[in-house]
Motif scaffolding. Sequence first.
Motif, short mmCIF file in Angstrom:
data_model
loop_
_atom_site.label_atom_id
_atom_site.label_comp_id
_atom_site.label_asym_id
_atom_site.label_seq_id
_atom_site.Cartn_x
_atom_site.Cartn_y
_atom_site.Cartn_z
N GLY A 9 8.93 -55.37 74.66
CA GLY A 9 9.03 -55.60 76.09
C GLY A 9 8.09 -56.68 76.57
O GLY A 9 7.42 -57.36 75.78
N SER A 10 8.04 -56.84 77.88
CA SER A 10 7.16 -57.83 78.51
C SER A 10 6.67 -57.24 79.83
O SER A 10 7.16 -56.20 80.28
N ILE A 11 5.69 -57.90 80.46
CA ILE A 11 5.23 -57.46 81.78
C ILE A 11 5.34 -58.63 82.76
O ILE A 11 5.06 -59.77 82.41
N ASN A 12 5.77 -58.30 83.95
CA ASN A 12 5.97 -59.32 84.97
C ASN A 12 5.69 -58.73 86.35
O ASN A 12 5.90 -57.53 86.59
N GLY A 13 5.19 -59.58 87.26
CA GLY A 13 4.99 -59.13 88.62
C GLY A 13 3.60 -59.44 89.14
O GLY A 13 2.85 -60.24 88.56
N GLU A 14 3.25 -58.76 90.22
CA GLU A 14 2.00 -58.99 90.93
C GLU A 14 1.32 -57.65 91.13
O GLU A 14 1.97 -56.65 91.41
N ALA A 15 0.00 -57.61 90.99
CA ALA A 15 -0.72 -56.34 91.12
C ALA A 15 -2.16 -56.59 91.53
O ALA A 15 -2.68 -57.69 91.38
N ARG A 16 -2.78 -55.55 92.05
CA ARG A 16 -4.22 -55.57 92.29
C ARG A 16 -4.82 -54.39 91.55
O ARG A 16 -4.44 -53.24 91.78
N VAL A 17 -5.75 -54.69 90.64
CA VAL A 17 -6.38 -53.63 89.86
C VAL A 17 -7.46 -52.95 90.72
O VAL A 17 -7.91 -53.51 91.71
N PRO A 18 -7.87 -51.74 90.33
CA PRO A 18 -8.89 -51.02 91.11
C PRO A 18 -10.21 -51.79 91.20
O PRO A 18 -10.47 -52.71 90.43
N GLY A 19 -11.04 -51.37 92.15
CA GLY A 19 -12.30 -52.04 92.43
C GLY A 19 -13.26 -52.03 91.25
O GLY A 19 -13.20 -51.17 90.37
N ASP A 20 -14.15 -52.99 91.26
CA ASP A 20 -15.13 -53.17 90.19
C ASP A 20 -16.03 -51.94 90.08
O ASP A 20 -16.66 -51.52 91.04
N LEU A 253 0.57 -62.02 88.06
CA LEU A 253 -0.46 -62.48 88.99
C LEU A 253 -1.31 -61.27 89.39
O LEU A 253 -0.78 -60.28 89.92
N LEU A 254 -2.61 -61.34 89.13
CA LEU A 254 -3.55 -60.28 89.49
C LEU A 254 -4.38 -60.76 90.68
O LEU A 254 -5.11 -61.75 90.57
N ASN A 255 -4.28 -60.05 91.78
CA ASN A 255 -4.89 -60.49 93.04
C ASN A 255 -6.32 -59.97 93.21
O ASN A 255 -6.63 -58.84 92.83
N ALA A 291 -11.05 -64.44 92.71
CA ALA A 291 -9.89 -65.31 92.55
C ALA A 291 -8.66 -64.47 92.28
O ALA A 291 -8.75 -63.28 91.92
N ASP A 292 -7.48 -65.08 92.45
CA ASP A 292 -6.24 -64.51 91.96
C ASP A 292 -6.01 -65.12 90.58
O ASP A 292 -6.13 -66.34 90.41
N ILE A 293 -5.69 -64.29 89.60
CA ILE A 293 -5.58 -64.76 88.22
C ILE A 293 -4.11 -64.74 87.79
O ILE A 293 -3.47 -63.68 87.81
N HIS A 294 -3.61 -65.91 87.41
CA HIS A 294 -2.23 -66.05 86.95
C HIS A 294 -2.23 -66.20 85.44
O HIS A 294 -2.92 -67.06 84.90
N VAL A 295 -1.47 -65.34 84.75
CA VAL A 295 -1.44 -65.40 83.30
C VAL A 295 0.01 -65.30 82.82
O VAL A 295 0.78 -64.49 83.31
N ARG A 296 0.33 -66.18 81.88
CA ARG A 296 1.67 -66.20 81.27
C ARG A 296 1.55 -66.13 79.76
O ARG A 296 0.51 -66.51 79.19
#
Length: 436
Positions: A9-20, A253-255, A291-296
């Motif tokens: 499989g693969s992963i796609n989309g936009e998300a915000r991970v929990p706080g530091d 994209l990780l916001n 920052a917002d981090i974009h990874v492909r």
Amino acid sequence: MEFRLSPGGSINGEARVPGDKSMSHRSIMLGALAEGTSRVTGFLEGEDALATLAAFRAMGVDIQRHGAGEVVVNGVGLHGLKAPAQPLDLGNAGTGMRLMAGLLAGQPFDSTLTGDASLCSRPMGRVITPLELMGAHIESSEGGRPPLHISGGRRLQGIHYDLPMASAQVKSCVLLAGLYAEGRTSVTEPAPTRDHTERMLRGFGYEVLREGEVISLEGGGTLKACNIDVPGDISSAAFFLVAASIAPGSDVLLNHVGINPTRVGVINILQAMGADITLKNQREVGGEPVADIHVRHAPLHGIEIPEDQVPLAIDEFPALFIAAACAEGRTVLRGAEELRVKESDRIAAMAEGLTTLGITNEVLEDGIVIDGGTLGGGKIRTFMDHRIAMAFAIAALRAQEEILVLDCDHVATSFPGFDALARGLGLQITVQREEA
């Protein structure tokens, strides 16, 4: 609780991970010791940070939770804590215990710090030694392990301490004890480590100086309440940085992720391996770069990991080991002894799991050699370590067979809702709960 993962499989989309997690711990500690009311947004509502919150409530601090990561801390000042009625149980929170040991060493009351079986197996001598040099008295179990019994009413003296290892937790412990010490307390780092404590102390109006590798402060000052916006934890983002890098067709994209320069080793290392990672919308929030981090997806190749990057990525190596397993060629890590005293011996634990999946590796005293290859499947032991569990969950994206990750309950210490967020991005993960 177990994670069952279908291969590929693969992963796609936009998300915000929990706080530091590091910042969430410190926001409660310094907010509690400040004068006035501090408001925290983006607070990590994971078990580790909540254990720190509960400990300060037990010492008389009024802390209110308003949901969705919003916390209001009504500070009592540096000398306003009250003796807890019972031992302070920090669960699995090693950061919480090591930092609180410094704060409690300067209190007028006795206290005891304890935790779960995993935390009580972790060495605390690295913080006990400098605290006793400052005049603290701390009793521990055999080998400097918790519970820690800290005597109150000790007069602390500022010291200069040369850190024997690059450890933000030990550095922070000494600096926090220095708030209560007479004179100047200073620490020399052998290599840069995360600097959230210094940044946040300044945010609360406390002067912290840095000259080269030496960080220092004077005791006896005052903390003034402030508002804190906690960015997403790069240690949590790391799993998806690796996941998108290794799985063909991925684009994520990780916001609003924290990119503190003392924490970006995972990005530097992945980019050196060939990862396609871009930082967008860089900005500063409450003194912390974000920052917002974009990874492909991009083909990765093995590297010799630069030793100067090791302290900047110390919590992200379980995820990076999966990247190495999927890379072409050999990856070599040295200078990472610190991994042996995390929630598990992460070198040994990851080596065992990689071997289970058919990846050739050689364990070194201070690191590991990993030969990239084809991942199979199997049952993975996590040793009750949240980061081991999440690392092998993302490994399924490149596996040929199903992976079953055992004992995943501790994932909630740092990443509540990991499975749901991962599933939303495309990871084929199901949660199996043991029957009562």
